[in-house]
Enzyme design. Structure first.
Site, PDB file in Angstrom:
ATOM      1  CB  THR A 156     -36.682  43.563  30.650  1.00 59.04           C
ATOM      2  OG1 THR A 156     -34.936  43.836  30.993  1.00 59.04           O
ATOM      3  CG2 THR A 156     -37.179  44.698  29.661  1.00 59.04           C
TER       4      THR A 156
ATOM      5  CD  GLU B 299     -31.497  46.889  30.789  1.00 65.67           C
ATOM      6  OE1 GLU B 299     -32.063  48.298  30.599  1.00 65.67           O
ATOM      7  OE2 GLU B 299     -30.645  46.923  31.126  1.00 65.67           O
TER       8      GLU B 299
ATOM      9  CE1 TYR C  73     -34.778  44.493  25.121  1.00 63.70           C
ATOM     10  CE2 TYR C  73     -34.039  45.185  27.388  1.00 63.70           C
ATOM     11  CZ  TYR C  73     -34.270  44.396  26.635  1.00 63.70           C
ATOM     12  OH  TYR C  73     -34.875  42.746  27.306  1.00 63.70           O
TER      13      TYR C  73
ATOM     14  CE  LYS D  77     -39.003  42.716  26.219  1.00 63.26           C
ATOM     15  NZ  LYS D  77     -38.973  42.096  25.182  1.00 63.26           N
TER      16      LYS D  77
END
Length: 346
Positions: free
Chosen positions: A133, A135, A160, A164
């Site tokens: 991701t 992010e 999160y 990841k």
């Protein structure tokens, strides 16, 4: 006369009932792949997206918690898939602040379980895809005009994103150490009519459609000046397939390269629904009214601000476009309009 023999590629998809999983299954079924989809244990299967795409009866479902190593290994050894796409994740950012333990357990252990199974068994030829991701980059780029590429360092700003990133590094470790075919797609934000309503794009569309036709409640949002690189999930799923078609595994950034704010997304939806939006006030006191009805359409709520804000994400997908011959078909406005039209028709 030539006889065409069907060619089945055994493909295991985790998170098959999510937005990306559903579109990926649809894409591969059209290519004559045999699809196995992992569903979390539960009383009833949540396969609404697969039903909408009319592919729910073309998938063989497996019940499994991805943190259960033995069960997952059993399925992989039994199926002996040609491809594994790991799309399952706890992907709601705000929840990751509230429950980091579960977020790490789901997002990291699943990847470790799959990679360890491939390493220990005779399935090293199986191709593995990990959904990474954008992010993970966090606020590494402060300049809105600068694109993020693989040379940028990772600076995650949520549990999160950290979870990841752990998995992203794990994929590279197993690829380099054990010669596994393990690739990642670092996908920037991508939306569609199948997006869950816990995400801001779907929340905006659903709420404004309800305000237009059902006298729904006022929309509450957090930082509406946060900006993202938004694409369509169908386009991004196609990039996953292209990544797995490459001879050698690698990491790719998939993005549109264009930045849009939450405020801009809101305005497009409001105007498409024939509201005449006007913003009044500043900061936490900012609201948006419809100049025709004088009704308040949106107000800012501290509740929806992140504990550690991520301001801008814009990706450089030039390598993917050149090497994969990938190019998105959807524009930002076309994607938003499709989401609105689908919401109205429901």
């Amino acid at each position: 006369t030539y006889v065409v023999i069907a060619s089945f590629y055994e493909t295991l998809i985790t998170g098959i009932n999510g937005q990306d999983g559903a579109y990926l299954a649809q894409n591969l079924i059209q290519k004559n792949f045999k699809i196995f989809g992992i569903l979390r244990r539960g009383s009833t299967p949540k396969n609404e997206r697969l039903l909408k795409l009319k592919i729910h009866n073309k998938i063989e479902y497996l019940r499994c918690d991805l943190t259960e190593h033995q069960t997952l290994q059993y399925y992989i050894e039994k199926i002996k898939p040609n491809y594994i796409y790991n799309l399952a994740a706890q992907s709601f950012v705000q929840y990751s602040f509230e429950n980091p333990f579960n977020t790490f357990k789901v997002n990291f252990e699943a990847v470790l379980n799959i990679l360890e199974t491939l390493r220990k068994t005779n399935l090293k030829k199986c191709k593995f895809y990990q959904a990474s991701t954008s992010e993970m980059f966090g606020n590494v780029v402060k300049n809105n005009n600068k694109l993020i590429n693989l040379n940028n360092r990772f600076e995650p700003v949520s549990p999160y994103a950290v979870s990841k990133l752990f998995s992203h590094h794990l994929v590279k470790l197993y690829r380099d150490s054990y010669n596994l075919y393990a690739s990642t797609g670092i996908l920037f934000n991508h939306e569609s009519p199948l997006r869950g309503n816990e995400f801001v794009t779907k929340k905006i569309v659903e709420n404004l459609v309800n305000q237009k036709f059902k006298n729904g409640p006022v929309l509450q949002l957090g930082n509406i000046d946060a900006a993202r690189d938004w694409g369509h999930a169908k386009d991004y799923v196609e990039s996953m397939v292209k990544i797995m078609e490459q001879k050698k595994p690698d990491d790719y950034i998939i993005a549109s390269g264009k930045l849009h704010s939450v405020r801009e997304f809101f305005l497009i939806v409001a105007k498409y629904l024939d509201f005449q939006p006007k913003f009044i006030g500043k900061g936490f006191n900012e609201i948006c009214i419809d100049q025709i009805s004088k009704k308040v359409l949106m107000k800012i709520s501290k509740r929806y601000y992140r504990d550690n804000e991520l301001f801008n994400l814009k990706g450089d997908s030039s390598i993917a476009r050149k090497k994969l011959k990938w190019k998105p078909k959807y524009t930002f406005k076309k994607m938003v309009k499709e989401m609105i039209d689908t919401e109205i028709d429901q």
